[in-house]
Design a protein around this motif. Structure first.
Motif, PDB file in Angstrom:
ATOM      1  N   GLY A  48      42.487  -9.634  -8.309  1.00 30.03           N
ATOM      2  CA  GLY A  48      41.720  -8.792  -9.220  1.00 30.03           C
ATOM      3  C   GLY A  48      42.628  -7.971 -10.112  1.00 30.03           C
ATOM      4  O   GLY A  48      43.854  -8.016 -10.007  1.00 30.03           O
ATOM      5  N   ARG A  68      28.725  -3.375  -9.119  1.00 29.84           N
ATOM      6  CA  ARG A  68      29.084  -3.441  -7.717  1.00 29.84           C
ATOM      7  C   ARG A  68      28.267  -4.522  -7.013  1.00 29.84           C
ATOM      8  O   ARG A  68      28.754  -5.220  -6.131  1.00 29.84           O
ATOM      9  N   ALA A  71      29.297  -8.213  -6.515  1.00 29.36           N
ATOM     10  CA  ALA A  71      30.410  -8.490  -5.608  1.00 29.36           C
ATOM     11  C   ALA A  71      29.954  -9.307  -4.405  1.00 29.36           C
ATOM     12  O   ALA A  71      30.731 -10.066  -3.818  1.00 29.36           O
ATOM     13  N   HIS A  74      30.684 -12.942  -4.677  1.00 29.89           N
ATOM     14  CA  HIS A  74      32.084 -13.328  -4.852  1.00 29.89           C
ATOM     15  C   HIS A  74      32.871 -13.042  -3.576  1.00 29.89           C
ATOM     16  O   HIS A  74      32.417 -12.312  -2.696  1.00 29.89           O
ATOM     17  N   GLU A  76      35.168 -10.907  -2.890  1.00 27.30           N
ATOM     18  CA  GLU A  76      35.747  -9.733  -3.544  1.00 27.30           C
ATOM     19  C   GLU A  76      37.070  -9.319  -2.899  1.00 27.30           C
ATOM     20  O   GLU A  76      37.262  -9.462  -1.690  1.00 27.30           O
ATOM     21  N   ARG A  78      39.614  -7.180  -1.017  1.00 27.48           N
ATOM     22  CA  ARG A  78      39.334  -6.143  -0.027  1.00 27.48           C
ATOM     23  C   ARG A  78      40.473  -6.086   0.984  1.00 27.48           C
ATOM     24  O   ARG A  78      41.315  -6.982   1.046  1.00 27.48           O
ATOM     25  N   GLN A 296      36.232   0.065  -3.814  1.00 26.34           N
ATOM     26  CA  GLN A 296      35.525  -1.206  -3.952  1.00 26.34           C
ATOM     27  C   GLN A 296      35.574  -1.726  -5.386  1.00 26.34           C
ATOM     28  O   GLN A 296      35.467  -0.963  -6.339  1.00 26.34           O
ATOM     29  N   TYR A 299      32.677  -5.817 -10.824  1.00 25.38           N
ATOM     30  CA  TYR A 299      32.815  -7.087 -11.536  1.00 25.38           C
ATOM     31  C   TYR A 299      32.313  -6.948 -12.966  1.00 25.38           C
ATOM     32  O   TYR A 299      31.238  -6.381 -13.203  1.00 25.38           O
ATOM     33  N   PRO A 316      37.028  -9.303 -11.149  1.00 23.95           N
ATOM     34  CA  PRO A 316      36.904  -8.025 -10.453  1.00 23.95           C
ATOM     35  C   PRO A 316      37.960  -7.028 -10.914  1.00 23.95           C
ATOM     36  O   PRO A 316      39.104  -7.396 -11.210  1.00 23.95           O
TER      37      PRO A 316
END
Length: 408
Positions: A48, A68, A71, A74, A76, A78, A296, A299, A316
């Motif tokens: 990202g 948000r 996400a 995806h 995402e 993290r 967080q 996107y 992201p």
């Protein structure tokens, strides 16, 4: 002019911050001073963008072109295997607005300010308990943790006997690599089961507390179908308030103490001038990075330009609030701690330590009350406070001491 950063260039590993200090990693300043954005790779999920400048961070947090909710569709970026894909922090309007409005109707400024005398009294009790101990004491165990736990549980109406349970559930909710995905989800379900039972008990015997106010607002809502809060949404909302309502404050109290003691004269300054406490909390919120990394991801729903870099739809973006709060384009002499710093005007932008936009922290007013009363009580009672040992948290989203041994 739009810059074209190579998306195929190897991303840098993230997060940058170390878990065992309160410094902001130098990489943030380097990125901020160059393009303002970088491609980053977290332990889990896709690559990202990382936004580091004040204006870009505010844009990502508030512009409806960043989502948000998507996400969930995806992988995402993290910091842990398990995913927190439910609750108010995972929503966009109008679903987010539905929950936010419900909490705002119960989580009023008046209700929070009315807690100040109780918070001050709890601080006084905890200080007296510390004084009664022989030898050094663990300030986290004796003060920083029990204060916000007692306050948030009093606000919500959680029985005192259940308060010790939340340390374990909170640690699980905020852990990074210490739990597998299965363990993370099992802990979440256990926490949900507890709250499900508490909600049933509150419905049977209503009281004057926040949980009952949320139940009244939810059950009495005239809306139907998608306009009405589901029971699971109510459960996750209450659990989210419990975790956010004590863990962050319990971490920031010892963090603020360490910062002030590391800057010569600043602890004694608050002892001698308690009128500076409110300004000190704002400046400490700006300067002390709570998170190990960015929060967080959002996107992009459309192509969006940040600092001249085109973010493509579907990509992201993570934001560093800590970096934004030290942006020299937003703050004069941003590395300097100044409890009298103006909060508006050129070169004195308002800090975003409590977030920005639709997801601005609902508990900001409560956190301010607790942090102000904590610093006022501790600096007033212990002008010669000395740190003997620090046991730092590890494998957690938030940074701070798990134990802080002090003498006075």
């Amino acid at each position: 002019m739009t810059l074209s950063l190579d998306r195929n260039t190897d991303a840098v590993d993230y997060p940058f911050n170390r878990p065992d200090d309160l410094e902001l990693a130098r990489e943030y300043g380097e990125i901020r001073a160059s393009s303002g954005l970088a491609r980053v790779r977290l332990p889990f999920g896709e690559i990202g963008w990382l936004a580091t400048r004040y204006d870009d961070v505010r844009t990502v947090l508030a512009d409806p072109r960043f989502s948000r909710a998507v996400a969930a569709d995806h992988d995402e970026p993290r910091m842990r295997e398990g995913r927190q894909n439910s609750g108010i922090l995972s929503m966009d309007p109008p679903d987010h607005t539905r929950l936010r409005t419900l909490v705002a109707r119960a989580f009023t400024p008046r209700r929070i300010e009315n807690l100040r005398p109780a918070a001050a009294a709890i601080c006084a009790d905890l200080v007296a308990d510390m004084r009664a101990q022989e030898g050094p004491v663990d300030l986290v165990d004796r003060f920083a943790l029990p204060l916000p736990v007692r306050v948030i549980c009093e606000l919500l109406g959680v029985p005192q006997r259940d308060q010790p349970l939340f340390r374990r559930w909170s640690d699980a909710a905020l852990s990074t690599t210490s739990l597998s995905a299965a363990e993370f989800y099992a802990s979440r379900e256990e926490f949900r089961d507890y709250m499900r039972g508490l909600l049933a008990a509150k419905r049977a015997e209503p009281a004057d507390d926040l949980i009952c106010a949320l139940i009244d607002a939810r059950d009495g809502d005239a809306g139907t179908g998608t306009d009405r809060l589901s029971e699971l949404e109510l459960i996750d909302l209450c659990n989210g308030i419990l975790v956010a309502g004590h863990e962050t404050t319990a971490s920031q109290i010892p963090n603020f103490i360490l910062f002030l003691l590391a800057h010569e004269g600043r602890w004694h300054e608050l002892h001698d001038h308690p009128e500076l406490v409110a300004g000190a909390v704002e400046e400490l919120m700006r300067l002390v990075p709570l998170g190990i990394g960015a929060g967080q991801a959002r996107y992009a729903l459309d192509d969006v330009e940040l600092s001249g870099v085109r973010i493509r739809a579907g990509e992201p973006v993570l934001v560093s609030i800590a970096s934004a709060n030290r942006d020299p384009e937003a703050f004069d002499d941003p590395e300097r701690y100044d409890p009298t710093r103006p909060r508006a005007g050129r070169g004195n932008a308002g800090h975003i330590g409590f977030g920005h936009g639709a997801h601005h922290c609902l508990g900001a007013a409560l956190a301010r009350v607790e942090l102000q009363e904590a610093l006022r009580a501790l600096t007033g009672a212990f002008p010669d406070l000395t740190v003997e040992a620090v046991d730092w948290k590890s494998q957690m989203v938030v940074r701070g001491p798990r134990g802080l041994t002090v003498s006075f």
